[in-house]
Every structure is written in structure tokens, then in C-alpha cells.
Design a protein around this motif. Structure first.
Motif, short mmCIF file in Angstrom:
data_model
loop_
_atom_site.label_atom_id
_atom_site.label_comp_id
_atom_site.label_asym_id
_atom_site.label_seq_id
_atom_site.Cartn_x
_atom_site.Cartn_y
_atom_site.Cartn_z
N GLU A 84 107.94 77.10 30.25
CA GLU A 84 107.87 77.90 31.47
C GLU A 84 106.61 77.63 32.30
O GLU A 84 106.66 77.63 33.52
CB GLU A 84 107.92 79.39 31.09
N TYR A 85 105.48 77.45 31.66
CA TYR A 85 104.22 77.23 32.38
C TYR A 85 103.79 75.77 32.25
O TYR A 85 104.14 75.09 31.29
CB TYR A 85 103.12 78.15 31.83
N ASP A 86 103.02 75.32 33.22
CA ASP A 86 102.56 73.93 33.20
C ASP A 86 101.34 73.72 32.31
O ASP A 86 101.21 72.69 31.66
CB ASP A 86 102.25 73.47 34.64
N TYR A 87 100.43 74.70 32.30
CA TYR A 87 99.19 74.58 31.53
C TYR A 87 98.88 75.90 30.83
O TYR A 87 99.22 76.98 31.32
CB TYR A 87 98.00 74.25 32.44
N ILE A 88 98.18 75.77 29.71
CA ILE A 88 97.57 76.93 29.05
C ILE A 88 96.08 76.64 28.94
O ILE A 88 95.67 75.57 28.48
CB ILE A 88 98.17 77.21 27.66
N LEU A 89 95.27 77.62 29.38
CA LEU A 89 93.82 77.51 29.33
C LEU A 89 93.28 78.55 28.37
O LEU A 89 93.82 79.65 28.26
CB LEU A 89 93.20 77.77 30.70
N ARG A 90 92.19 78.21 27.71
CA ARG A 90 91.43 79.19 26.93
C ARG A 90 90.08 79.31 27.61
O ARG A 90 89.38 78.32 27.80
CB ARG A 90 91.27 78.74 25.48
N ILE A 91 89.74 80.53 28.01
CA ILE A 91 88.57 80.77 28.84
C ILE A 91 87.64 81.77 28.16
O ILE A 91 88.09 82.78 27.62
CB ILE A 91 89.00 81.32 30.23
N ALA A 92 86.33 81.48 28.20
CA ALA A 92 85.32 82.40 27.68
C ALA A 92 84.71 83.16 28.86
O ALA A 92 84.34 82.57 29.87
CB ALA A 92 84.23 81.63 26.95
N ALA A 93 84.61 84.49 28.71
CA ALA A 93 84.01 85.33 29.74
C ALA A 93 83.11 86.38 29.07
O ALA A 93 83.33 86.75 27.91
CB ALA A 93 85.09 86.01 30.57
N LYS A 94 82.14 86.84 29.81
CA LYS A 94 81.23 87.87 29.28
C LYS A 94 81.97 89.18 29.09
O LYS A 94 81.78 89.87 28.10
CB LYS A 94 80.04 88.06 30.22
N ASP A 95 82.77 89.54 30.06
CA ASP A 95 83.50 90.81 30.05
C ASP A 95 84.58 90.72 31.11
O ASP A 95 84.80 89.66 31.71
CB ASP A 95 82.55 91.98 30.30
N LEU A 96 85.26 91.82 31.36
CA LEU A 96 86.35 91.83 32.32
C LEU A 96 85.88 91.50 33.74
O LEU A 96 86.54 90.77 34.47
CB LEU A 96 87.08 93.17 32.29
N ALA A 97 84.71 92.01 34.11
CA ALA A 97 84.17 91.71 35.44
C ALA A 97 83.87 90.22 35.58
O ALA A 97 84.12 89.62 36.64
CB ALA A 97 82.91 92.54 35.71
N ASP A 98 83.35 89.62 34.53
CA ASP A 98 83.08 88.18 34.57
C ASP A 98 84.38 87.39 34.66
O ASP A 98 84.48 86.41 35.40
CB ASP A 98 82.28 87.76 33.33
N TYR A 99 85.42 87.83 33.92
CA TYR A 99 86.71 87.14 34.02
C TYR A 99 87.26 87.26 35.45
O TYR A 99 87.81 86.30 35.99
CB TYR A 99 87.75 87.66 33.02
#
Length: 170
Positions: free
Chosen positions: A103-118
Motif C-alpha cells: 500500500e505505501y511506497d516507503y516506511i521510515l523510522r524517525i527519532a524525535a525528542k517528543d511530539l512537538a519535535d516530531y
């Protein structure tokens, strides 16, 4: 490259301690230091060993949130994929990116500090990437497994035969 039991033992030992001295490694796998060094060189030259790295804790560095992001692009033309992949490589918060079937073209794994950073990463990076038409984000509650490699060839690992009282047929 076909791996024998000694190659597998070397790889297993190095996955546990990548800083292990050659003398210690040779003793663990039952080789002389020179024979161990030759095998190690061969594993590196053939690309089985791609490098040696320190495994850092994102949480300890202030990036306590992991987002799994599914991306759909406007098409799968060569230039569309190349443009998107070039943009992904520029974003420091993207830990991994996989071109997918389905269904999707890519899957990413992302690191963020918190929800605001994401939210910042989403606004400044993800929505600005070329050809993106859909973004679906999920947030990891807890990490269960984070392997760097499968290690021992899978055919040597026996799967469980029963789980939760259900018999699994082979």
C-alpha cells in the motif's frame, strides 16, 4: 559468500563485542591470530562485515520518541524515487528508510525528542519532500527488539513448535 562455522562464530562474537581484540577473537573461535585476521579481512572485503559502530541510545541523547512513518508518492518513476530518496538522506532524524511493496511506497523510522519535535520534523522535512502525497505516522510505545543483523543463518535456528497452546504445522 558461503560461511562456515568458524565465520559464523567470528560474526557472532563480533556482534556481541565489536571492539574485541584479534587475540581474544582468535582464542574464542579456535584459530591462530594470523588465521583469524585473514578470515576477518576476507569477511570485510566481501562485504559481510560492513563496518564497526558504536550503538547509541537515542533516548539517552534526548530523542525518546520513535515514529514509524508510511509514505505514499505521486508515482514510482525512477526520478520520483530518486528525488525522494535524496531528500530522505538529508534529514538527520530519519534512522532508516525502506522502499516497500504494498500500500505505501516507503516506511521510515524517525527519532524525535517528543511530539512537538516530531511535529517540527513533519512540517519542515516530511511534507517538504518531493512527490509525497500521503503521510501516515504511528508512534512506538516500547521497543522490543532492535537487531543489527540476523546473525546466525536462519536455517540453523529452530522456530518454536507451539505457541499459546496452538500447534504450528510446518
Amino acid at each position: 559468500m558461503a560461511l562456515d562455522r568458524i565465520d559464523i562464530a567470528i560474526l557472532d562474537a563480533l556482534q556481541r563485542d565489536g571492539r574485541m581484540a584479534n587475540a581474544t577473537l582468535a582464542e574464542k573461535v579456535g584459530l591462530s591470530q594470523s588465521a583469524c585476521s585473514r578470515r576477518l579481512d576476507n569477511l570485510e572485503k566481501t562485504g559481510v562485515i560492513r563496518g564497526y559502530h558504536a550503538r547509541l541510545s537515542n533516548a539517552s541523547l534526548g530523542h525518546e520518541m520513535t515514529a514509524i512513518v508510511h509514505i505514499s508518492l505521486s508515482g514510482q518513476f525512477h526520478q520520483t524515487l530518486a528525488d525522494f530518496e535524496a531528500a530522505v538522506k538529508r534529514c538527520p532524524n530519519i534512522l532508516s528508510c525502506h522502499l516497500m511493496s504494498g500500500e505505501y511506497d516507503y516506511i521510515l523510522r524517525i527519532a524525535a525528542k517528543d511530539l512537538a519535535d516530531y511535529e517540527r520534523i513533519h512540517k519542515e522535512w516530511l511534507t517538504a519532500m518531493p512527490h509525497v502525497i500521503k503521510i501516515n505516522s504511528s508512534f512506538a510505545l516500547r521497543e522490543i527488539v532492535d537487531r543489527t543483523s540476523v546473525g546466525i543463518p536462519l536455517e540453523r535456528v529452530q522456530p518454536p513448535r507451539e505457541k499459546s497452546g496452538l500447534k504450528i504445522s510446518a
